[in-house]
Design an enzyme around this catalytic site. Sequence first.
Site, PDB file in Angstrom:
ATOM      1  N   ARG A 190     -16.367  93.259  18.808  1.00  0.00           N
ATOM      2  CA  ARG A 190     -16.487  93.229  20.278  1.00  0.00           C
ATOM      3  C   ARG A 190     -17.449  94.331  20.708  1.00  0.00           C
ATOM      4  O   ARG A 190     -17.533  95.378  20.074  1.00  0.00           O
ATOM      5  CB  ARG A 190     -15.121  93.464  20.948  1.00  0.00           C
ATOM      6  CG  ARG A 190     -14.031  92.483  20.547  1.00  0.00           C
ATOM      7  CD  ARG A 190     -14.274  91.058  21.033  1.00  0.00           C
ATOM      8  NE  ARG A 190     -14.377  90.949  22.489  1.00  0.00           N
ATOM      9  CZ  ARG A 190     -13.330  90.845  23.307  1.00  0.00           C
ATOM     10  NH1 ARG A 190     -12.113  90.828  22.840  1.00  0.00           N
ATOM     11  NH2 ARG A 190     -13.527  90.738  24.615  1.00  0.00           N
TER      12      ARG A 190
ATOM     13  N   ASN B  47     -11.650  94.106  26.972  1.00  0.00           N
ATOM     14  CA  ASN B  47     -12.898  94.828  26.770  1.00  0.00           C
ATOM     15  C   ASN B  47     -13.365  95.607  27.999  1.00  0.00           C
ATOM     16  O   ASN B  47     -13.921  96.691  27.881  1.00  0.00           O
ATOM     17  CB  ASN B  47     -13.981  93.824  26.341  1.00  0.00           C
ATOM     18  CG  ASN B  47     -15.011  94.469  25.449  1.00  0.00           C
ATOM     19  OD1 ASN B  47     -14.839  95.605  25.024  1.00  0.00           O
ATOM     20  ND2 ASN B  47     -16.084  93.761  25.191  1.00  0.00           N
TER      21      ASN B  47
ATOM     22  N   LYS C 245      -1.153  89.953  27.562  1.00  0.00           N
ATOM     23  CA  LYS C 245      -1.954  88.746  27.746  1.00  0.00           C
ATOM     24  C   LYS C 245      -1.143  87.481  27.510  1.00  0.00           C
ATOM     25  O   LYS C 245      -1.707  86.413  27.308  1.00  0.00           O
ATOM     26  CB  LYS C 245      -3.163  88.790  26.810  1.00  0.00           C
ATOM     27  CG  LYS C 245      -4.080  89.969  27.118  1.00  0.00           C
ATOM     28  CD  LYS C 245      -5.259  89.984  26.184  1.00  0.00           C
ATOM     29  CE  LYS C 245      -6.153  91.188  26.486  1.00  0.00           C
ATOM     30  NZ  LYS C 245      -7.293  91.247  25.552  1.00  0.00           N
TER      31      LYS C 245
ATOM     32  N   PRO D 123      -9.479  86.561  29.625  1.00  0.00           N
ATOM     33  CA  PRO D 123      -8.659  87.100  30.715  1.00  0.00           C
ATOM     34  C   PRO D 123      -7.893  88.341  30.243  1.00  0.00           C
ATOM     35  O   PRO D 123      -7.345  88.348  29.143  1.00  0.00           O
ATOM     36  CB  PRO D 123      -7.686  85.958  31.032  1.00  0.00           C
ATOM     37  CG  PRO D 123      -8.267  84.734  30.404  1.00  0.00           C
ATOM     38  CD  PRO D 123      -9.110  85.191  29.267  1.00  0.00           C
ATOM     39  N   GLU D 124      -7.886  89.381  31.059  1.00  0.00           N
ATOM     40  CA  GLU D 124      -7.117  90.578  30.706  1.00  0.00           C
ATOM     41  C   GLU D 124      -5.760  90.492  31.410  1.00  0.00           C
ATOM     42  O   GLU D 124      -5.460  89.507  32.094  1.00  0.00           O
ATOM     43  CB  GLU D 124      -7.935  91.824  31.055  1.00  0.00           C
ATOM     44  CG  GLU D 124      -9.287  91.795  30.297  1.00  0.00           C
ATOM     45  CD  GLU D 124     -10.040  93.119  30.218  1.00  0.00           C
ATOM     46  OE1 GLU D 124      -9.392  94.171  30.271  1.00  0.00           O
ATOM     47  OE2 GLU D 124     -11.271  93.079  30.079  1.00  0.00           O
TER      48      GLU D 124
END
Length: 303
Positions: free
Chosen positions: A293, A205, A52, A2-3
């Site tokens: 990532r 991301n 976050k 989750p962003e």
Amino acid sequence: MPEGHTLHRLAAQIEDLFVGRLWRVSSPQGRFAAGAGRLDGRVPQRAEAWGKQLFVHLGADIWQVHLGLYGAVSFRGDEHFAGAPTLGAPRARLEPPTVRRDEDGWVIPEPPRGAVRARLRTEHGWADLRGPATCAVLSVPEYERVVARLGPDPLREQSDAAPPDEGRPHGGPSGLEAFARRLARRRIPIAQALMDQSIIAGVGNIYRAESLFLERLDPSLPAADLSAESVAALWRRLGVQLRDGVAEGVIRTLRPEDASRHDPARRHWVYQHQGTPCLRCGAVLAVRELQGRSLYWCPGCQG
Ligand SMILES: [Zn+2]
């Protein structure tokens, strides 16, 4: 993962459903039993997100949650307990519960399913936290140390119209300045800097890839080499994207009007579209690993 937009939605929903009401807190799984005991039977005063992280304030105790890769909160209750059924990592949807009440008139929750780290109850329903990376009770000094390590959060610029109390060192109107100062000290690639929560909080991301693409920035450019104009444009872009995410509940950086010539259901310009033509310049979109990532970008028009 989750962003930041998801955490701000979560904070708003906890504010709506729990803040100002007596809550009961337990840890059906047992791993948060001591922390739950400290929070139980009290009235939460305020919920906030910073990047976050979620913080729920109860005087000298602050409940800290970081959902990490797998965490999610599900909400179940009666007609006064409205909101998104789940926030965080995707979960199976459940039918609305059959509402039964105890002798105090409180909704009786269903038996916990799976590993529920924390269960919050109020009169009208309950919320279950599963799979978080962090679930802890902090003292005020501990909370201050945590937030002092966080970079500015573009989503706090609006919500921080409130008085500058409670030791918030940044995240307010000076968010852009704080972001610029942090970038200027670093030689790491801008794509890596955007994922560093001590430089800017809340970007993950998808927002990293999409904001760099829209600002035509080469992801490998050293953070300190960005012009002041590029830093300001990137900050503004991320603010718009995150606010859209809060409003819509999904990350949609490719607006329908831009996507309609292609696939109206497509939501991203570059994220997970490697190997296909760039919608802006036609070059083939690329992906590579950066710090473990996947980084998506267009070699044709970025930089
Ligand atoms: Zn391109």
